[in-house]
Design a protein around this motif. Structure first.
Motif, PDB file in Angstrom:
ATOM      1  N   ILE A 265       0.582  -1.638  -0.181  1.00 46.10           N
ATOM      2  CA  ILE A 265       0.097  -0.340  -0.223  1.00 46.10           C
ATOM      3  C   ILE A 265       0.990   1.239   0.017  1.00 46.10           C
ATOM      4  N   ILE A 266       1.475   0.754   0.638  1.00 46.60           N
ATOM      5  CA  ILE A 266       3.050   2.163   0.802  1.00 46.60           C
ATOM      6  C   ILE A 266       4.425   1.724   0.407  1.00 46.60           C
ATOM      7  N   PRO A 267       4.697   1.940  -0.980  1.00 43.08           N
ATOM      8  CA  PRO A 267       6.250   1.600  -0.982  1.00 43.08           C
ATOM      9  C   PRO A 267       7.352   2.281   0.379  1.00 43.08           C
ATOM     10  N   ASP A 268       8.178   0.877   0.167  1.00 45.38           N
ATOM     11  CA  ASP A 268       9.413   1.168   1.276  1.00 45.38           C
ATOM     12  C   ASP A 268      10.669   1.192   0.577  1.00 45.38           C
ATOM     13  N   ALA A 269      11.099   2.219   0.723  1.00 46.94           N
ATOM     14  CA  ALA A 269      12.445   1.211  -0.245  1.00 46.94           C
ATOM     15  C   ALA A 269      13.394   0.332   1.110  1.00 46.94           C
ATOM     16  N   ARG A 270      13.073   0.094   2.166  1.00 48.03           N
ATOM     17  CA  ARG A 270      13.724  -1.246   2.999  1.00 48.03           C
ATOM     18  C   ARG A 270      13.658  -2.395   2.121  1.00 48.03           C
ATOM     19  N   VAL A 271      12.452  -2.336   1.352  1.00 54.41           N
ATOM     20  CA  VAL A 271      11.550  -3.950   0.601  1.00 54.41           C
ATOM     21  C   VAL A 271      12.450  -4.148  -0.510  1.00 54.41           C
ATOM     22  N   LYS A 272      12.904  -5.250  -0.793  1.00 51.42           N
ATOM     23  CA  LYS A 272      14.065  -5.998  -1.898  1.00 51.42           C
ATOM     24  C   LYS A 272      13.455  -6.794  -2.401  1.00 51.42           C
ATOM     25  N   SER A 273      14.006  -6.983  -3.876  1.00 49.10           N
ATOM     26  CA  SER A 273      13.068  -8.266  -4.775  1.00 49.10           C
ATOM     27  C   SER A 273      13.804  -9.356  -4.007  1.00 49.10           C
ATOM     28  N   GLY A 274      13.644 -10.694  -3.623  1.00 48.17           N
ATOM     29  CA  GLY A 274      13.782 -11.814  -2.855  1.00 48.17           C
ATOM     30  C   GLY A 274      13.325 -11.806  -2.110  1.00 48.17           C
ATOM     31  N   MET A 275      12.975 -11.287  -0.844  1.00 51.67           N
ATOM     32  CA  MET A 275      12.788 -10.963   0.450  1.00 51.67           C
ATOM     33  C   MET A 275      11.917 -12.096   0.918  1.00 51.67           C
ATOM     34  N   THR A 276      11.801 -13.074   1.801  1.00 52.50           N
ATOM     35  CA  THR A 276      10.729 -13.939   2.383  1.00 52.50           C
ATOM     36  C   THR A 276       9.307 -12.881   3.037  1.00 52.50           C
ATOM     37  N   ALA A 277       8.412 -13.176   2.236  1.00 50.18           N
ATOM     38  CA  ALA A 277       7.669 -12.449   3.649  1.00 50.18           C
ATOM     39  C   ALA A 277       6.452 -13.207   4.350  1.00 50.18           C
ATOM     40  N   ASN A 278       5.942 -12.851   5.466  1.00 51.28           N
ATOM     41  CA  ASN A 278       5.062 -14.015   6.503  1.00 51.28           C
ATOM     42  C   ASN A 278       3.871 -13.003   6.125  1.00 51.28           C
TER      43      ASN A 278
END
Length: 513
Positions: free
Chosen positions: A434-447
């Protein structure tokens, strides 16, 4: 001693009796006042969540390759570089295509110029130029006619000399109606032919001369050319037969060898002159016809110039212009295939080429992922997919940051077809941040915790307190020490094991578990 032993037994019996009485009292006390495990119905909020795991991936990702093979001349991208949409990333050699493009553009200019000339129509200068061409063609035609006349007269002169001077030496009375050979031949047929043909040729020469005199007056050269060719060929045949007769002669008392040799030489010369005349007349005829055709063409061209261009001519030229333009578009399309342009803004994650390297067609040399928008993909078991709808919100934690940072997302797509994973049917869903966040990177595992339903200020109890029988749902409540069965109507279920009670109990009721 007996007295002491008797007192001890009495004491033991008394203790046993006390214990039995206490046990009986405790039993009856428990039976008459039972104890229950219960909870208090309360009014609160209830949510239902589906939990899953997934991976962060770019919304867009592209692999770039050249459509044709070639040698790389330029690369403007390295792994980790940020690129914008429309940015040139790599180029292969296109010098040959550039030359073709320049040639095609020059051709287009030429075709457009011709079209413009057709639309404008004839110019006075063009008409004057064409009129000059006509005048020159007329002069050439007059020269050709004079040359033809000269050649016809020369042909007659050579023919007259060949017959009346050089060949008549072998005849007696050659110009009379009864010419005779001065020698005898063993071939009577040849003898008769030569005598008869000499008579015919005499009339031929007379009529030929008359037609040439008339030619000067009427200037009708083409018909006289045909006549002259016919006469020359007949005289040529006559001379060939005369040469055959002379060449068979042998000296005798009445015919000297010197005379025979003289006849042979003169007839040979006559034949040579006649052949030359035939060639000259044919050449003059060809030049005359060429001059006449050139004049006719020039006159027709003048008519066309004065008339102007027809619609058909303009349409045909317009088609040539369109063809030239299409050719340029095709070459430009081929040149565009020598350039790799980023279709999206993002980050280079792969580079597999160097300057000077010859690359095969359709081989991926650059890969780009979009960082402006990331999404999460997850596979949901079929037991939970019916609970999820597009637009459901979800809370996300990433393994990279632990459970302290929560990201808000929502479900944007649900695949209609299943994906089999280890024999289990699952359905792929996509969630957007909903809100883009620069900390999020492609390939990260999400719960992922997807909120599928929620209600506020409702009565809830544990689901295990409800008993279902004959399509009715009941719960046991404790009221004034007594247990009652109460019918209830339920609502949504929570992911924490509680369930909404719509009707049947109220806040504060003691629900027996």
């Amino acid at each position: 001693m007996k007295k002491i032993f008797k007192k001890r037994n009495i004491a033991i019996i008394a203790i046993i009796i006390i214990i039995l009485v206490a046990a009986i009292y405790a039993y009856f006390k428990t039976t008459s006042v039972p104890s229950y495990n219960f909870i208090i119905a309360k009014q609160t909020n209830l949510i239902y969540e589906v939990s899953a795991t997934g991976k962060v991936k770019p919304t867009e990702s592209v692999d770039l390759a050249f459509e044709k093979s070639g040698r790389i001349t330029e690369i403007n991208a390295s792994v980790g570089n940020k690129v914008s949409a429309g940015m040139f990333l790599a180029v292969i050699d296109s010098s040959e295509l550039a030359a073709q493009l320049a040639q095609a553009e020059a051709g287009l200019k030429s075709e457009k110029a011709k079209l413009e000339e057709l639309r404008i129509g004839p110019k006075s200068a063009e008409i004057k130029v064409q009129e000059t061409k006509i005048e020159n063609a007329k002069i050439s035609l007059e020269d050709a006619k004079r040359n033809a006349l000269n050649q016809l007269n020369d042909a007659y002169t050579k023919s007259d000399d060949a017959v009346r001077n050089k060949t008549d030496q072998i005849f007696d009375n050659p110009k009379t109606i009864n010419p005779q050979l001065k020698f005898l031949t063993s071939d009577s047929g040849l003898d008769n032919y030569l005598r008869f043909e000499r008579l015919v040729i005499e009339d031929l020469l007379k009529s030929w001369k008359l037609s040439l005199n008339q030619l000067i007056i009427t200037n009708n050269s083409p018909s006289n050319i045909d006549l002259s060719k016919k006469n020359l060929n007949e005289i040529k045949t006559f001379l060939e037969k005369a040469a055959l007769a002379v060449n068979s002669l042998t000296p005798s008392s009445g015919l000297a060898q010197s005379t025979i040799d003289s006849w042979k030489s003169d007839i040979s010369t006559a034949r040579t002159n006649t052949s030359s005349a035939i060639n000259n007349v044919s050449s003059a005829d060809e030049k005359l016809r060429t001059a006449e055709a050139s004049l006719s063409l020039a006159e027709q061209e003048l008519i066309l110039i004065k008339t102007g261009s027809t619609n058909e001519q303009i349409t045909a030229q317009e088609a040539r212009v369109e063809e030239a333009e299409a050719n340029i578009k095709n070459i430009k399309a081929q040149i565009s295939k020598t350039m790799l342009i980023s279709p999206i803004a993002g980050t280079i994650i792969k580079r597999d080429a160097e300057i000077g390297q010859v690359i095969a067609a359709n081989k991926t040399i650059l890969s780009i992922i979009s960082e402006s928008r990331l999404e999460i993909e997850s596979n949901i078991p079929e037991t939970d997919i019916a609970k999820i709808k597009i637009g459901n919100t979800a809370k996300i934690t990433l393994d990279a940051y632990g459970n302290d940072i929560i990201f808000e997302t929502k479900v944007t797509t649900i695949d209609p077809a299943e994906t089999i994973i280890e024999g289990v049917s699952t359905y792929k869903i996509t969630l957007d941040f909903i809100i883009p966040d620069a900390r999020v990177k492609s390939g990260m595992t999400a719960n992922i915790d997807i909120l599928t339903a929620s209600k506020e200020n409702i009565i809830i109890i544990p689901q295990r307190a409800i008993k279902s029988e004959d399509k009715e749902k009941t719960v046991k409540i404790l009221e004034n020490g007594a247990v009652k069965d109460i019918k209830v109507k339920t609502g949504i279920k929570g992911s924490d094991g509680n369930i909404e009670i719509i009707d049947g109990i109220k806040e504060g009721d003691k629900i027996i578990l």
